[in-house]
Design an enzyme around this catalytic site. Structure first.
Site, short mmCIF file in Angstrom:
data_model
loop_
_atom_site.label_atom_id
_atom_site.label_comp_id
_atom_site.label_asym_id
_atom_site.label_seq_id
_atom_site.Cartn_x
_atom_site.Cartn_y
_atom_site.Cartn_z
N ASP A 93 0.82 -1.02 0.01
CA ASP A 93 0.17 0.16 0.09
C ASP A 93 0.90 1.30 0.02
O ASP A 93 1.36 1.67 0.97
CB ASP A 93 -0.91 0.01 1.35
CG ASP A 93 -1.98 1.15 1.06
OD1 ASP A 93 -1.51 2.10 0.52
OD2 ASP A 93 -2.79 1.20 1.84
N HIS A 98 0.14 8.15 3.91
CA HIS A 98 0.75 7.49 4.81
C HIS A 98 2.08 7.62 5.23
O HIS A 98 2.82 7.15 6.25
CB HIS A 98 0.45 5.70 4.86
CG HIS A 98 -0.91 5.47 4.67
ND1 HIS A 98 -1.80 5.66 5.78
CD2 HIS A 98 -1.38 4.86 3.62
CE1 HIS A 98 -3.08 5.00 5.24
NE2 HIS A 98 -2.85 4.69 3.97
N ILE A 113 -1.12 9.36 8.26
CA ILE A 113 -1.97 8.64 9.15
C ILE A 113 -1.50 7.07 9.02
O ILE A 113 -0.88 6.80 7.81
CB ILE A 113 -3.29 8.66 8.82
CG1 ILE A 113 -3.87 8.11 7.60
CG2 ILE A 113 -3.92 10.05 9.26
CD1 ILE A 113 -5.27 8.32 7.22
N GLY A 116 -5.16 1.66 7.77
CA GLY A 116 -6.26 1.29 8.45
C GLY A 116 -6.23 -0.13 8.65
O GLY A 116 -6.25 -0.98 9.90
#
Length: 177
Positions: A93, A98, A113, A116
């Protein structure tokens, strides 16, 4: 050893409005390549920020699972590391949200961040530790709803309510409640 095949399909798309985005529902079936036997089915819901307002149906949308009003039966705190998102990027990812502060700011966040799925992994680890005797094979299914971001380095507290074989849980960043 073996090879698997993933087959994905879109099962729903909701238009929550121009200022609220859209919700995408997908399903992925994982098959053994040799036998074509289904191994697992994964469902996912993605919030498509900024993609609403195209005139699609707004709902219905399932209600979040209601947690018991009592105090949690079990609690586990696990800290993420400041470089957790960078390490998690190695899974494939490569979303700049991120890792890149400019992309995070453009996305409405103060800093990059945590993924998830990394947050889910931390909560899953807490569930396995507290409710499965450390045996990941005992975790048969999990359903989650992401409601707010986690930032790398934060402590994730997983609060659990046991109800026989079923466990309700919530995981939250301790520093920001």
């Amino acid at each position: 050893a073996g090879t698997v095949i993933g087959r994905s399909r879109i099962v729903g798309l909701l238009d929550k409005g121009r200022d609220k985005g859209a919700i995408l529902y997908t399903e992925r079936t994982i098959l053994d390549k040799a036998s074509r036997v289904a191994i697992a089915t994964m469902t996912a819901t993605a919030m498509l920020r900024g993609d609403g307002g195209w005139g699609g149906k707004p709902g219905p949308q399932s209600e979040p699972h209601k947690l018991p009003e009592s105090a949690p039966t079990l609690t586990v705190d696990l800290r993420t590391h400041a470089n957790s998102a960078l390490i998690y990027r190695l899974s494939g990812d490569r979303n700049p949200l991120h890792a890149d502060p400019k992309a995070a700011t453009a996305g409405g966040f103060k800093t990059p961040i945590l993924h998830g799925l990394c947050t889910l992994g931390v909560a899953g680890r807490a569930l396995i530790k507290a409710c499965c005797g450390g045996d990941p094979a005992r975790l048969k299914s999990i359903q989650v709803r992401f409601s707010a971001p986690v930032f790398p380095g934060e402590n994730i507290r997983t609060e659990m309510w046991t109800e026989g074989e079923r466990v309700s849980f919530r995981a939250r960043a301790v520093e920001r409640d």
